[in-house]
Design an enzyme around this catalytic site. Structure first.
Site, mmCIF file in Angstrom:
data_model
loop_
_atom_site.group_PDB
_atom_site.id
_atom_site.type_symbol
_atom_site.label_atom_id
_atom_site.label_comp_id
_atom_site.label_asym_id
_atom_site.label_seq_id
_atom_site.Cartn_x
_atom_site.Cartn_y
_atom_site.Cartn_z
ATOM 1 C CD GLU A 250 -4.761 13.218 1.664
ATOM 2 O OE1 GLU A 250 -5.652 12.508 1.183
ATOM 3 O OE2 GLU A 250 -3.767 12.773 2.278
ATOM 4 C CG HIS B 14 -2.082 -0.922 1.061
ATOM 5 N ND1 HIS B 14 -2.354 -1.604 -0.102
ATOM 6 C CD2 HIS B 14 -3.060 -1.286 1.921
ATOM 7 C CE1 HIS B 14 -3.424 -2.345 0.060
ATOM 8 N NE2 HIS B 14 -3.872 -2.170 1.273
ATOM 9 C CD GLU C 20 -6.362 14.265 6.534
ATOM 10 O OE1 GLU C 20 -5.469 13.465 6.277
ATOM 11 O OE2 GLU C 20 -7.577 13.964 6.572
HETATM 12 C C1 LIG Z 1 -4.506 5.054 0.848
HETATM 13 C C2 LIG Z 1 -3.209 5.221 1.571
HETATM 14 C C3 LIG Z 1 -3.121 6.086 2.651
HETATM 15 C C4 LIG Z 1 -1.901 6.258 3.323
HETATM 16 N N1 LIG Z 1 -1.859 7.071 4.399
HETATM 17 C C5 LIG Z 1 -0.698 7.233 5.075
HETATM 18 C C6 LIG Z 1 -0.635 8.046 6.228
HETATM 19 O O1 LIG Z 1 -1.644 8.581 6.696
HETATM 20 N N2 LIG Z 1 0.564 8.225 6.825
HETATM 21 C C7 LIG Z 1 1.692 7.606 6.357
HETATM 22 O O2 LIG Z 1 2.765 7.811 6.918
HETATM 23 N N3 LIG Z 1 1.655 6.799 5.287
HETATM 24 C C8 LIG Z 1 0.497 6.601 4.631
HETATM 25 N N4 LIG Z 1 0.468 5.789 3.540
HETATM 26 C C9 LIG Z 1 1.718 5.176 3.079
HETATM 27 C C10 LIG Z 1 1.988 3.819 3.764
HETATM 28 O O3 LIG Z 1 2.122 4.020 5.156
HETATM 29 C C11 LIG Z 1 3.308 3.231 3.253
HETATM 30 O O4 LIG Z 1 3.284 3.109 1.871
HETATM 31 C C12 LIG Z 1 3.668 1.912 3.900
HETATM 32 O O5 LIG Z 1 5.003 1.590 3.562
HETATM 33 C C13 LIG Z 1 2.753 0.789 3.444
HETATM 34 O O6 LIG Z 1 2.997 -0.379 4.183
HETATM 35 P P1 LIG Z 1 2.865 -1.812 3.490
HETATM 36 O O7 LIG Z 1 2.704 -2.830 4.562
HETATM 37 O O8 LIG Z 1 1.862 -1.802 2.423
HETATM 38 O O9 LIG Z 1 4.328 -1.957 2.889
HETATM 39 P P2 LIG Z 1 4.809 -2.306 1.389
HETATM 40 O O10 LIG Z 1 4.249 -1.293 0.460
HETATM 41 O O11 LIG Z 1 4.557 -3.711 1.075
HETATM 42 O O12 LIG Z 1 6.350 -2.034 1.569
HETATM 43 C C14 LIG Z 1 6.860 -0.736 1.715
HETATM 44 C C15 LIG Z 1 8.369 -0.813 1.956
HETATM 45 O O13 LIG Z 1 8.586 -1.400 3.219
HETATM 46 C C16 LIG Z 1 9.429 -2.503 3.083
HETATM 47 N N5 LIG Z 1 9.065 -3.485 4.087
HETATM 48 C C17 LIG Z 1 7.876 -4.068 4.302
HETATM 49 N N6 LIG Z 1 7.983 -4.938 5.336
HETATM 50 C C18 LIG Z 1 9.259 -4.882 5.763
HETATM 51 C C19 LIG Z 1 10.013 -5.550 6.762
HETATM 52 N N7 LIG Z 1 9.464 -6.480 7.538
HETATM 53 N N8 LIG Z 1 11.312 -5.251 6.917
HETATM 54 C C20 LIG Z 1 11.890 -4.319 6.142
HETATM 55 N N9 LIG Z 1 11.256 -3.675 5.163
HETATM 56 C C21 LIG Z 1 9.949 -3.953 4.975
HETATM 57 C C22 LIG Z 1 9.203 -3.014 1.654
HETATM 58 O O14 LIG Z 1 10.278 -3.776 1.183
HETATM 59 C C23 LIG Z 1 9.106 -1.683 0.949
HETATM 60 O O15 LIG Z 1 10.384 -1.188 0.715
HETATM 61 C C24 LIG Z 1 -0.734 5.565 2.883
HETATM 62 C C25 LIG Z 1 -0.832 4.692 1.798
HETATM 63 C C26 LIG Z 1 -2.051 4.511 1.161
HETATM 64 C C27 LIG Z 1 -2.115 3.576 -0.005
#
Ligand SMILES: Cc1cc2nc3c(=O)[nH]c(=O)nc-3n(C[C@H](O)[C@H](O)[C@H](O)COP(=O)(O)OP(=O)(O)OC[C@H]3O[C@@H](n4cnc5c(N)ncnc54)[C@H](O)[C@@H]3O)c2cc1C
Length: 587
Positions: free
Chosen positions: A447, A108, A302
């Protein structure tokens, strides 16, 4: 039907070839089914499996699609280790086999930190799904510290904390992101101290990474000449770059400080005009309802500003022990169903409509604002109250699939209104200029949120290391910068002129704030807009990012030495992707 095949709506069997033939959109649609994967037998028919992979761990292929569906990578060899020891097994195998290892959370995000477009099952990359590393337990209750596997979901973490009377001051809006993914990019919410408010023990106004008291990572051992699990305490200087490593490490579990939960009230305003909320400080009177005035009152706000609208949706959270008479009590999160209850089909249809006829953007902006007002009214959601996590989590995966740029602007507390008013005025003029030429590069809202910085002492650990690579790591030579304003401009992927518009915005942000503020990119979003779009501007990688971590006048900054620290923990650079290698070239 062969093993691993599924039916598409049209009845065609779901095979790799069918997917690729159907193109990215169909591919994206099916790969969003979390369980979608191609089992070993079907997968091996297309692509030889990596040789020597540990037999005890199931190997399969799985597609990778990022949030906005801009990054759609055909199925890659993947595994889902059942525990941290199996992760180590995979990593040591990868080292011997010349493979890179990419931890995979919920996908995400926007920036291609995990994988790069164009990768195939022939790329020497193994995806490691962390979903089995999902245990959550109370490590200690005095002080309260929660231990969580890196694959645990943020919502489960907050639920666990809440059920024991604990919480955090601010959290990212979505709950279906993993702890590992959130900490990788120093995830944040929105909160600074209201006037007269003091930070409570176990709470931070910075990012979640700043709450980590210890973590376990897979790192190289010079003694055993293997990758091993190693626990790092927050007082160990080596933990600094692991706290928000921007995709350059593999974390298996973390321990995070939490504090006593504080009930929150969230009031939505939809009658604030752009001119009033974003007024220039010099033109705002004592009764003007500026963004700053809400921060003074409540500290947590926000703004959602739809394109070409004159009113803004402002959410203001305040700490409120008991339920105010006019508030509605909520017992679960995601209380703005009108904004995040869209099927992927509706999301895609909206995109097609705006891409097909961009001139609809102004009326669509107004439609979004009207829908917000109607949704808040019909859902009785203007004034909500409850446990913090029920107010902090408000974005579900079923929201519109948009892309975003993102920056954190550090400034003095008293400059927040100036920073916001300059940005919003610039954005308004910028949008009008494009409109005059018949172009609408941003068709979704802006935002705006405001947080504190990552002061290590907030972790409650004596001698705590800084969150070295955090977008809100304080700069020693700028102690007057106490807060960061986070800006995101959203738009539908593929919108005309998007890259040029974002590039101009980025250059303006860096230019405009250089005299009195400090800018860093928000790692999970779009930034570095260059000739090939986001993440392609050499100046961002070579100068802007490292310079933002360097004291004025100093010859060397902390960026390089922190990146070198990560290289020592992973000298084979297994935990890298093309973008990570660009951000952190070999030291
Ligand atoms: C609709 C939406 C709203 C959002 N709102 C916010 C918000 O309010 N505030 C905010 O800060 N962010 C927000 N985000 C961004 C989100 O927090 C980041 O993109 C976050 O990294 C997503 O986590 P994920 O589990 O999907 O990780 P992924 O997208 O699967 O991975 C992201 C990164 O983390 C790494 N990673 C994952 N797991 C591990 C691990 N165990 N060890 C080391 N590296 C790892 C992956 O390799 C990659 O580099 C939002 C995203 C979306 C889509």
């Amino acid at each position: 039907m062969a093993q691993g095949e599924r039916e598409l709506a049209g009845g065609e069997p779901l095979t790799r070839r069918a997917l690729i033939g159907r193109g990215a959109a169909a591919f994206a649609a099916v790969s969003l089914i979390p369980a979608f994967r191609i089992e070993p037998a079907a997968a091996a028919a297309e692509c030889a499996p990596p040789s020597g992979f540990p037999g005890s761990i199931e190997l399969y292929q799985q597609a990778f699609t990022n949030w906005a569906q801009e990054i759609v990578v055909e199925p890659l060899w993947s595994c889902a280790p059942r525990n941290a020891a199996e992760v180590v097994k995979v990593v040591n195998w990868a080292m011997g086999a010349g493979y890179r290892v990419r931890p995979r959370g919920q996908m995400h995000g926007w920036s291609p930190l995990s994988v790069a477009p164009g990768m195939t099952c022939r790329s020497k990359v193994i995806m490691v799904d962390t979903s089995h590393l999902d245990r959550i337990s109370l490590r200690s209750s005095r002080p309260p510290v929660i231990r969580a596997g890196a694959g645990a979901l943020m919502e489960d973490f907050l639920d666990f904390a809440s059920s024991r009377g604990f919480g955090v001051t601010a959290a990212p809006a979505p709950g279906d992101i993993t702890i590992g993914g959130a900490l990788a990019i120093d995830a944040h919410g929105t909160a600074i101290p209201a006037e007269g408010e003091r930070r409570r023990d176990g709470h931070t106004f910075g990012t979640l990474s700043n709450l980590v008291t210890a973590l376990t990572a897979v790192v190289w051992s010079r003694q055993s000449r293997r990758y091993e699990l190693k626990r790092f305490e927050r007082s160990d200087p080596r933990i600094g770059p692991l706290l928000a490593h921007v995709g350059r490490a593999f974390i298996t579990s973390v321990e995070m400080r939490v504090g006593r939960d504080q009930n929150l009230r969230c009031v939505s305003y939809t009658d604030l005009t752009v001119d009033e909320l974003f007024a220039k400080p010099s033109s705002a009177g004592p009764d003007t309802r500026t963004f700053d005035s809400y921060l003074k009152e409540a500290g947590r706000a926000e703004a959602i500003w739809y394109p070409f609208t004159t009113e803004v949706w402002l959410k203001v959270w305040s700490v409120s022990k008991s339920k105010p008479a006019s508030s509605r009590k909520v017992d679960s999160p995601y209380n703005y169903s009108f904004s995040d209850n869209l099927s992927l089909e509706v999301s895609n249809a909206t995109s097609q409509m705006l891409l097909g006829d961009p001139s609809l953007t102004p009326s669509f902006g107004q439609l979004q604002m009207n829908a917000t007002k109607a949704g808040l009214a019909s859902g009785d959601a203007y004034d909500l109250w409850g446990k913090s996590k029920n107010l902090q989590l408000y974005v579900r995966p079923s929201t519109l699939r948009v892309t975003a740029n993102g920056y954190a602007v550090h400034c003095r507390r008293r400059d927040v209104q100036r920073v916001i008013s300059e940005f919003t005025r610039y954005h308004q003029n910028h949008m009008d200029e494009y409109r005059a030429r018949g172009s609408f590069p941003s068709n979704m809202p802006v935002e705006i949120r405001v947080t504190g910085l990552d002061h290590p002492a907030h972790s409650g650990v004596r001698g705590a290391a800084p969150v070295s690579l955090s977008a809100v790591r304080p700069r020693a030579d700028r102690p007057e910068f106490g807060v960061a304003v986070w800006f995101d401009i959203l738009t539908i992927p593929g919108t005309g002129d998007l890259d040029r518009f974002y590039r101009e915005t980025e250059n303006w942000i860096y230019r405009n704030y250089s005299s009195y503020a400090l800018v860093r990119p928000e790692w999970s979003k779009g930034w570095g807009y260059g000739p090939q779009g986001a993440w392609s501007d050499p100046d961002m990688f070579e100068r802007r990012i490292p310079a933002s971590f360097r004291r004025k006048g100093a010859r060397r900054g902390t960026w390089k030495s922190d990146v070198a620290g990560l290289d020592r923990l992973d000298p084979y650079r297994l935990f890298t992707s093309p973008l990570v290698r660009r951000i952190m070239p070999r030291t």
